[in-house]
Design a protein around this motif. Structure first.
Motif, PDB file in Angstrom:
ATOM      1  N   SER A   1       0.835  -1.190   0.000  1.00 23.65           N
ATOM      2  CA  SER A   1       0.000   0.000   0.000  1.00 23.65           C
ATOM      3  C   SER A   1       0.875   1.248   0.000  1.00 23.65           C
ATOM      4  O   SER A   1       2.018   1.218   0.472  1.00 23.65           O
ATOM      5  N   THR A   2       0.365   2.305  -0.538  1.00 20.15           N
ATOM      6  CA  THR A   2       1.119   3.565  -0.577  1.00 20.15           C
ATOM      7  C   THR A   2       1.527   3.973   0.830  1.00 20.15           C
ATOM      8  O   THR A   2       2.645   4.457   1.060  1.00 20.15           O
ATOM      9  N   LYS A   3       0.638   3.752   1.792  1.00 19.62           N
ATOM     10  CA  LYS A   3       0.905   4.125   3.186  1.00 19.62           C
ATOM     11  C   LYS A   3       2.047   3.305   3.778  1.00 19.62           C
ATOM     12  O   LYS A   3       2.864   3.823   4.557  1.00 19.62           O
ATOM     13  N   ALA A   4       2.123   2.009   3.412  1.00 14.81           N
ATOM     14  CA  ALA A   4       3.132   1.124   4.004  1.00 14.81           C
ATOM     15  C   ALA A   4       4.407   1.044   3.189  1.00 14.81           C
ATOM     16  O   ALA A   4       5.362   0.374   3.593  1.00 14.81           O
ATOM     17  N   ALA A   5       4.445   1.716   2.048  1.00 14.70           N
ATOM     18  CA  ALA A   5       5.590   1.598   1.139  1.00 14.70           C
ATOM     19  C   ALA A   5       6.918   1.964   1.792  1.00 14.70           C
ATOM     20  O   ALA A   5       7.961   1.396   1.466  1.00 14.70           O
ATOM     21  N   GLY A   6       6.898   2.902   2.719  1.00 11.33           N
ATOM     22  CA  GLY A   6       8.128   3.303   3.383  1.00 11.33           C
ATOM     23  C   GLY A   6       8.645   2.253   4.352  1.00 11.33           C
ATOM     24  O   GLY A   6       9.848   2.184   4.636  1.00 11.33           O
ATOM     25  N   ASP A   7       7.734   1.409   4.863  1.00 14.11           N
ATOM     26  CA  ASP A   7       8.115   0.376   5.827  1.00 14.11           C
ATOM     27  C   ASP A   7       8.425  -0.965   5.182  1.00 14.11           C
ATOM     28  O   ASP A   7       9.076  -1.810   5.801  1.00 14.11           O
ATOM     29  N   ILE A   8       7.931  -1.175   3.966  1.00 12.93           N
ATOM     30  CA  ILE A   8       8.156  -2.445   3.283  1.00 12.93           C
ATOM     31  C   ILE A   8       8.877  -2.161   1.972  1.00 12.93           C
ATOM     32  O   ILE A   8       8.272  -1.792   0.976  1.00 12.93           O
ATOM     33  N   THR A   9      10.180  -2.317   1.999  1.00 12.52           N
ATOM     34  CA  THR A   9      10.981  -2.043   0.805  1.00 12.52           C
ATOM     35  C   THR A   9      11.488  -3.321   0.135  1.00 12.52           C
ATOM     36  O   THR A   9      12.031  -3.279  -0.961  1.00 12.52           O
ATOM     37  N   SER A  10      11.295  -4.469   0.814  1.00  8.59           N
ATOM     38  CA  SER A  10      11.635  -5.778   0.258  1.00  8.59           C
ATOM     39  C   SER A  10      10.918  -6.823   1.111  1.00  8.59           C
ATOM     40  O   SER A  10      10.400  -6.514   2.183  1.00  8.59           O
ATOM     41  N   PRO A  11      10.871  -8.072   0.651  1.00  9.87           N
ATOM     42  CA  PRO A  11      10.246  -9.123   1.460  1.00  9.87           C
ATOM     43  C   PRO A  11      10.895  -9.303   2.833  1.00  9.87           C
ATOM     44  O   PRO A  11      10.285  -9.903   3.725  1.00  9.87           O
ATOM     45  N   LYS A  12      12.087  -8.789   3.016  1.00  9.75           N
ATOM     46  CA  LYS A  12      12.727  -8.856   4.335  1.00  9.75           C
ATOM     47  C   LYS A  12      11.919  -8.105   5.386  1.00  9.75           C
ATOM     48  O   LYS A  12      12.071  -8.345   6.588  1.00  9.75           O
ATOM     49  N   ASP A  13      11.054  -7.207   4.926  1.00 12.41           N
ATOM     50  CA  ASP A  13      10.258  -6.390   5.840  1.00 12.41           C
ATOM     51  C   ASP A  13       8.863  -6.960   6.093  1.00 12.41           C
ATOM     52  O   ASP A  13       7.995  -6.286   6.652  1.00 12.41           O
ATOM     53  N   PHE A  14       8.619  -8.215   5.692  1.00 11.01           N
ATOM     54  CA  PHE A  14       7.293  -8.828   5.873  1.00 11.01           C
ATOM     55  C   PHE A  14       6.966  -9.097   7.342  1.00 11.01           C
ATOM     56  O   PHE A  14       5.801  -9.240   7.707  1.00 11.01           O
ATOM     57  N   LYS A  15       7.981  -9.185   8.180  1.00 10.06           N
ATOM     58  CA  LYS A  15       7.759  -9.549   9.581  1.00 10.06           C
ATOM     59  C   LYS A  15       6.780  -8.585  10.251  1.00 10.06           C
ATOM     60  O   LYS A  15       6.930  -7.368  10.181  1.00 10.06           O
ATOM     61  N   GLY A  16       5.745  -9.166  10.865  1.00 10.55           N
ATOM     62  CA  GLY A  16       4.755  -8.373  11.581  1.00 10.55           C
ATOM     63  C   GLY A  16       3.699  -7.732  10.699  1.00 10.55           C
ATOM     64  O   GLY A  16       2.808  -7.022  11.191  1.00 10.55           O
ATOM     65  N   LYS A  17       3.763  -7.977   9.392  1.00  8.94           N
ATOM     66  CA  LYS A  17       2.843  -7.316   8.463  1.00  8.94           C
ATOM     67  C   LYS A  17       1.651  -8.208   8.123  1.00  8.94           C
ATOM     68  O   LYS A  17       1.693  -9.433   8.248  1.00  8.94           O
ATOM     69  N   LYS A  18       0.578  -7.580   7.665  1.00 12.11           N
ATOM     70  CA  LYS A  18      -0.620  -8.275   7.191  1.00 12.11           C
ATOM     71  C   LYS A  18      -0.570  -8.277   5.663  1.00 12.11           C
ATOM     72  O   LYS A  18      -0.596  -7.211   5.047  1.00 12.11           O
ATOM     73  N   LEU A  19      -0.501  -9.463   5.083  1.00 14.85           N
ATOM     74  CA  LEU A  19      -0.307  -9.582   3.636  1.00 14.85           C
ATOM     75  C   LEU A  19      -1.490 -10.295   2.991  1.00 14.85           C
ATOM     76  O   LEU A  19      -1.848 -11.411   3.383  1.00 14.85           O
ATOM     77  N   GLY A  20      -2.069  -9.663   1.997  1.00 14.29           N
ATOM     78  CA  GLY A  20      -3.243 -10.199   1.331  1.00 14.29           C
ATOM     79  C   GLY A  20      -2.922 -11.338   0.372  1.00 14.29           C
ATOM     80  O   GLY A  20      -1.932 -11.295  -0.357  1.00 14.29           O
TER      81      GLY A  20
END
Length: 347
Positions: A130-149
């Motif tokens: 999402s545009t809102k989360a783009a700054g926090d998720i820059t690669s799959p390494k950042d999937f931890k703790g995230k909600k993924l559709g």
């Protein structure tokens, strides 16, 4: 010559009760598309008729190639591949247009299913944030703790999301997969913050980018994108069928494969605009240019001959083994998950 490769990871809830399956089939019938009504009747369940990755199913019918082969094909639709797969296993349909990877997992469950014509050499999937989360998720390494559709648990979007996570050091229990379907429901979940990102296909991808609701994180719509993300070609959309049915109805299967190979060849010599013009008007949702762009973005994934890409089954097995305990603990015979018998005859 016969080869096969099958995988399909049904979630615990994947094997639906027959009553649920009947309901699914009845729901799907509301979006059924049938041929001329003449010839041999075949029912095919598609894991989303309006998804560009499964475009050859409807296009073959629109071009009249099923009719030309003397077939009366009824196309049914289920939004998630795992549900389409379950309809096949339950005997409600004779074939499924879905991801080849389901054939492997089914083999570990004692189900003999094989791809008879391979539409693609890449997943056609895109990991969107999402545009809102783009700054926090820059690669799959950042999937931890995230909600993924994902479309649904046990679907190919579920499998590929888990692989991207594990490959990048994130355990499958460190993020939350959320079943949000595709199309409008996926877009709504992304906009409302119910998910931080997710895996989907065109035309959903094109719509999200047009709305500026999200950004592309991992693009697997091309062979190059598949190589980068997964380490090789990843055969995805295909027509797969129960092996016993294939062996008992070879003439019908050959006619189906003839029709699909003819479509794949037609696609390879026509533009995205020409392909879009053949599809049902409502598939463009009022924006023909955007729909045409979504086809153009996805076209590189398709084969032009229906042949299983070299080393494709091995890539699929490697991906599944990264997180799927069924595959990890089983000796999968890839030669039984697909056959080239019919595409070779079609050529």
């Amino acid at each position: 010559m016969r080869k096969s490769a099958r995988y399909s990871t049904l979630a615990a809830a994947g094997l639906l009760a027959v009553s649920s399956l009947t309901a699914c089939a009845n729901d799907a019938a509301s979006t059924t598309s049938t041929g001329s009504g003449k010839g041999t009747k075949v029912k095919i369940m598609v894991g989303g008729l309006d998804k560009v990755i499964y475009l050859p199913a409807m296009l073959t019918q629109r071009l009249g190639y099923f009719d030309a082969e003397g077939l009366n094909v009824e196309l049914l639709t289920e939004p998630a591949g795992v549900q389409a797969e379950t309809a096949l296993v339950a005997g409600q349909v004779q074939g499924t247009v879905g991801f080849y990877d389901h054939t492997l997992d089914l083999q570990t469950k004692g189900k003999a299913v094989e791809s008879v014509v391979q539409f693609s050499r890449a997943p056609g999937e895109v990991e969107i944030v999402s545009t809102k989360a783009a700054g926090d998720i820059t690669s799959p390494k950042d999937f931890k703790g995230k909600k993924l559709g994902i479309t649904s648990l046990g679907s190919s979007t579920d499998f590929l999301t888990k692989y991207l996570a594990v490959k990048n050091g994130v355990k499958v229990n460190e993020f939350s997969p959320v079943a949000v379907g595709a199309g409008a429901t996926f877009i709504s979940a992304l906009q409302q913050g119910s998910i931080d990102g997710g895996m989907t296909t065109d035309p959903t991808v094109a719509t999200i980018l047009d709305k500026k609701a999200g950004k592309v994180l991992v693009d697997m719509r091309t062979p190059e994108g598949s190589q980068k993300a997964l380490g090789g070609p990843y055969p995805s959309s295909s027509l797969y069928m129960q092996t016993d049915w294939v062996n008992g109805h070879k003439d019908t299967v050959q006619k189906l494969v003839n029709a699909f190979v003819r479509t794949l060849k037609w696609m390879s010599t026509h533009s995205a605009a020409e392909i879009a013009a053949k599809m049902p008007a409502d598939y463009s949702q009022g924006d023909k240019a955007l729909y045409t762009q979504s086809i153009k973005s996805t076209l590189p994934m398709f084969t032009d001959d229906g042949v299983m890409p070299e080393n494709g089954p091995e890539t699929v097995e490697k991906v599944l083994k990264a997180f799927n305990t069924n595959i990890q603990n089983a000796d999968v015979d890839l030669s039984k998950t697909y056959t080239t018998e019919f595409v070779e005859a079609a050529k």
